[in-house]
Design an enzyme around this catalytic site. Structure first.
Site, PDB file in Angstrom:
ATOM      1  N   ILE A  11       0.823  -1.214   0.000  1.00 31.61           N
ATOM      2  CA  ILE A  11       0.000   0.000   0.000  1.00 31.61           C
ATOM      3  C   ILE A  11       0.862   1.272   0.000  1.00 31.61           C
ATOM      4  CG2 ILE A  11      -0.289   0.327   2.509  1.00 31.61           C
ATOM      5  CD1 ILE A  11      -3.357   0.615   1.881  1.00 31.61           C
ATOM      6  N   VAL A  33       1.526  -3.300   8.473  1.00 30.66           N
ATOM      7  CA  VAL A  33       1.371  -2.202   7.512  1.00 30.66           C
ATOM      8  C   VAL A  33       1.703  -0.866   8.180  1.00 30.66           C
ATOM      9  CG1 VAL A  33      -1.133  -1.871   7.851  1.00 30.66           C
ATOM     10  CG2 VAL A  33      -0.112  -1.377   5.638  1.00 30.66           C
ATOM     11  N   ASP A  34       1.447  -0.753   9.455  1.00 29.66           N
ATOM     12  CA  ASP A  34       1.767   0.469  10.214  1.00 29.66           C
ATOM     13  C   ASP A  34       3.277   0.751  10.151  1.00 29.66           C
ATOM     14  OD1 ASP A  34       1.411   2.634  11.914  1.00 29.66           O
ATOM     15  OD2 ASP A  34       1.058   1.447  13.721  1.00 29.66           O
ATOM     16  N   SER A 124      -7.215  -4.958  10.755  1.00 30.14           N
ATOM     17  CA  SER A 124      -7.410  -5.903  11.879  1.00 30.14           C
ATOM     18  C   SER A 124      -7.163  -7.376  11.548  1.00 30.14           C
ATOM     19  CB  SER A 124      -8.820  -5.792  12.493  1.00 30.14           C
ATOM     20  OG  SER A 124      -8.916  -4.676  13.345  1.00 30.14           O
ATOM     21  N   THR A 125      -6.813  -7.699  10.292  1.00 28.86           N
ATOM     22  CA  THR A 125      -6.700  -9.129   9.951  1.00 28.86           C
ATOM     23  C   THR A 125      -5.289  -9.688  10.120  1.00 28.86           C
ATOM     24  OG1 THR A 125      -6.252  -8.746   7.605  1.00 28.86           O
ATOM     25  CG2 THR A 125      -8.571  -8.925   8.272  1.00 28.86           C
TER      26      THR A 125
HETATM   27  N1  AR6 Z   1       0.627  -3.101   2.289  1.00 24.17           N
HETATM   28  C1  AR6 Z   1      -0.637  -3.588   2.374  1.00 24.17           C
HETATM   29  N2  AR6 Z   1      -1.029  -4.468   3.319  1.00 24.17           N
HETATM   30  C2  AR6 Z   1      -0.101  -4.859   4.227  1.00 24.17           C
HETATM   31  C3  AR6 Z   1       1.230  -4.383   4.229  1.00 24.17           C
HETATM   32  C4  AR6 Z   1       1.581  -3.459   3.203  1.00 24.17           C
HETATM   33  N3  AR6 Z   1       2.819  -2.951   3.111  1.00 24.17           N
HETATM   34  N4  AR6 Z   1       1.903  -4.974   5.266  1.00 24.17           N
HETATM   35  C5  AR6 Z   1       1.015  -5.786   5.882  1.00 24.17           C
HETATM   36  N5  AR6 Z   1      -0.187  -5.729   5.257  1.00 24.17           N
HETATM   37  P1  AR6 Z   1      -1.512  -5.678  10.391  1.00 24.17           P
HETATM   38  P2  AR6 Z   1      -3.785  -5.190  12.229  1.00 24.17           P
HETATM   39  C6  AR6 Z   1      -1.444  -6.434   5.569  1.00 24.17           C
HETATM   40  O1  AR6 Z   1      -0.954  -6.691  11.308  1.00 24.17           O
HETATM   41  O2  AR6 Z   1      -4.164  -6.618  12.222  1.00 24.17           O
HETATM   42  C7  AR6 Z   1       0.568  -2.990  14.049  1.00 24.17           C
HETATM   43  O3  AR6 Z   1       1.643  -3.286  14.877  1.00 24.17           O
HETATM   44  C8  AR6 Z   1      -1.365  -7.701   6.389  1.00 24.17           C
HETATM   45  O4  AR6 Z   1      -0.991  -8.797   5.572  1.00 24.17           O
HETATM   46  O5  AR6 Z   1      -0.601  -4.706   9.764  1.00 24.17           O
HETATM   47  O6  AR6 Z   1      -4.864  -4.154  12.071  1.00 24.17           O
HETATM   48  C9  AR6 Z   1      -0.188  -1.757  14.491  1.00 24.17           C
HETATM   49  O7  AR6 Z   1       0.653  -0.810  15.090  1.00 24.17           O
HETATM   50  C10 AR6 Z   1      -2.816  -7.813   6.876  1.00 24.17           C
HETATM   51  O8  AR6 Z   1      -3.621  -8.384   5.849  1.00 24.17           O
HETATM   52  O9  AR6 Z   1      -2.663  -4.785  11.136  1.00 24.17           O
HETATM   53  C11 AR6 Z   1      -1.177  -2.310  15.465  1.00 24.17           C
HETATM   54  O10 AR6 Z   1      -0.626  -2.441  16.755  1.00 24.17           O
HETATM   55  C12 AR6 Z   1      -3.243  -6.350   7.047  1.00 24.17           C
HETATM   56  O11 AR6 Z   1      -2.237  -5.574   6.360  1.00 24.17           O
HETATM   57  C13 AR6 Z   1      -1.502  -3.672  14.913  1.00 24.17           C
HETATM   58  O12 AR6 Z   1      -0.371  -4.049  14.129  1.00 24.17           O
HETATM   59  C14 AR6 Z   1      -3.337  -5.886   8.474  1.00 24.17           C
HETATM   60  O13 AR6 Z   1      -2.316  -6.461   9.259  1.00 24.17           O
HETATM   61  C15 AR6 Z   1      -2.701  -3.627  13.987  1.00 24.17           C
HETATM   62  O14 AR6 Z   1      -3.025  -4.931  13.594  1.00 24.17           O
END
Ligand code: AR6
Length: 173
Positions: A11, A33-34, A124-125
């Protein structure tokens, strides 16, 4: 005519008006992603921009500039943590409502900032373990519901892996 699109990729690379960050309530960065968004936008810039915002309640969303990203805006939202231990129908319905609220608040921010193109990760996934099918259903229904009022012309579901992409494509088919 407004469109819903699915793409697979990172993203942080998307040249859209806004990307959504699956953040946490502290808005101080994290993994997933954060972490990728903080690295690509410029960690110091983002931390300076989020510091005065006072965090973000679960289900809410807050805007910052995109800084070094191709995207103009970042909408930081804090999704619900899916907790198996505290399961049960009422608890699960409450998590659904919070996830819906994340997508709704991002569409409201889109309207406020005249955003025409927006990309969402699967909020959240990842670390937060929300069931991916259930989350994708909520994502699509909520974005669709708010599409017209928001002024958004392109809403993109940006899937980081093949499994997530397959879920979105099946639900949108
Ligand atoms: N581009 C698009 N999607 C992505 C990317 C990217 N570069 N990297 C990961 N994803 P998550 P959450 C997808 O864990 O569950 C963090 O530490 C990933 O495969 O990023 O909402 C925050 O600070 C998954 O499908 O977010 C919070 O503490 C989706 O993004 C916590 O994680 C969400 O995975 C939030 O957890």
């Amino acid at each position: 005519m407004a469109e819903l699109e699915v793409i697979r990729g990172d993203i942080t690379k998307l040249a859209v008006d806004a990307i959504v960050n699956a953040a946490n309530t502290k808005l101080k960065g994290g993994g997933g992603v954060d972490g990728a968004i903080h690295r690509a936008a410029g960690k110091a810039h983002l931390l300076a921009a989020t510091a005065p915002l006072g965090g973000c309640a679960t289900g809410d969303a807050k805007a910052t500039p995109g800084f070094n990203l191709p995207a103009t805006w970042i909408f930081h939202t804090a999704g619900p943590v899916w907790s198996v231990k505290r399961g049960g129908k009422t608890a699960e319905d409450a998590k659904d409502a919070l996830l819906r609220s994340c997508y709704r608040r991002c569409m409201e921010l889109a309207r406020e900032h005249n955003v025409r193109s927006i990309a969402f990760p699967a909020i959240s996934t990842g670390v937060y373990r929300f069931p991916p099918n259930r989350a994708a259903g909520i994502a699509i229904a909520t974005v669709r519901e708010h599409l017209q009022a928001s002024g958004v012309e392109r809403a993109i579901f940006c899937c980081y892996n093949e499994a997530t992409e397959a879920i979105y494509r099946a639900l949108l088919a």
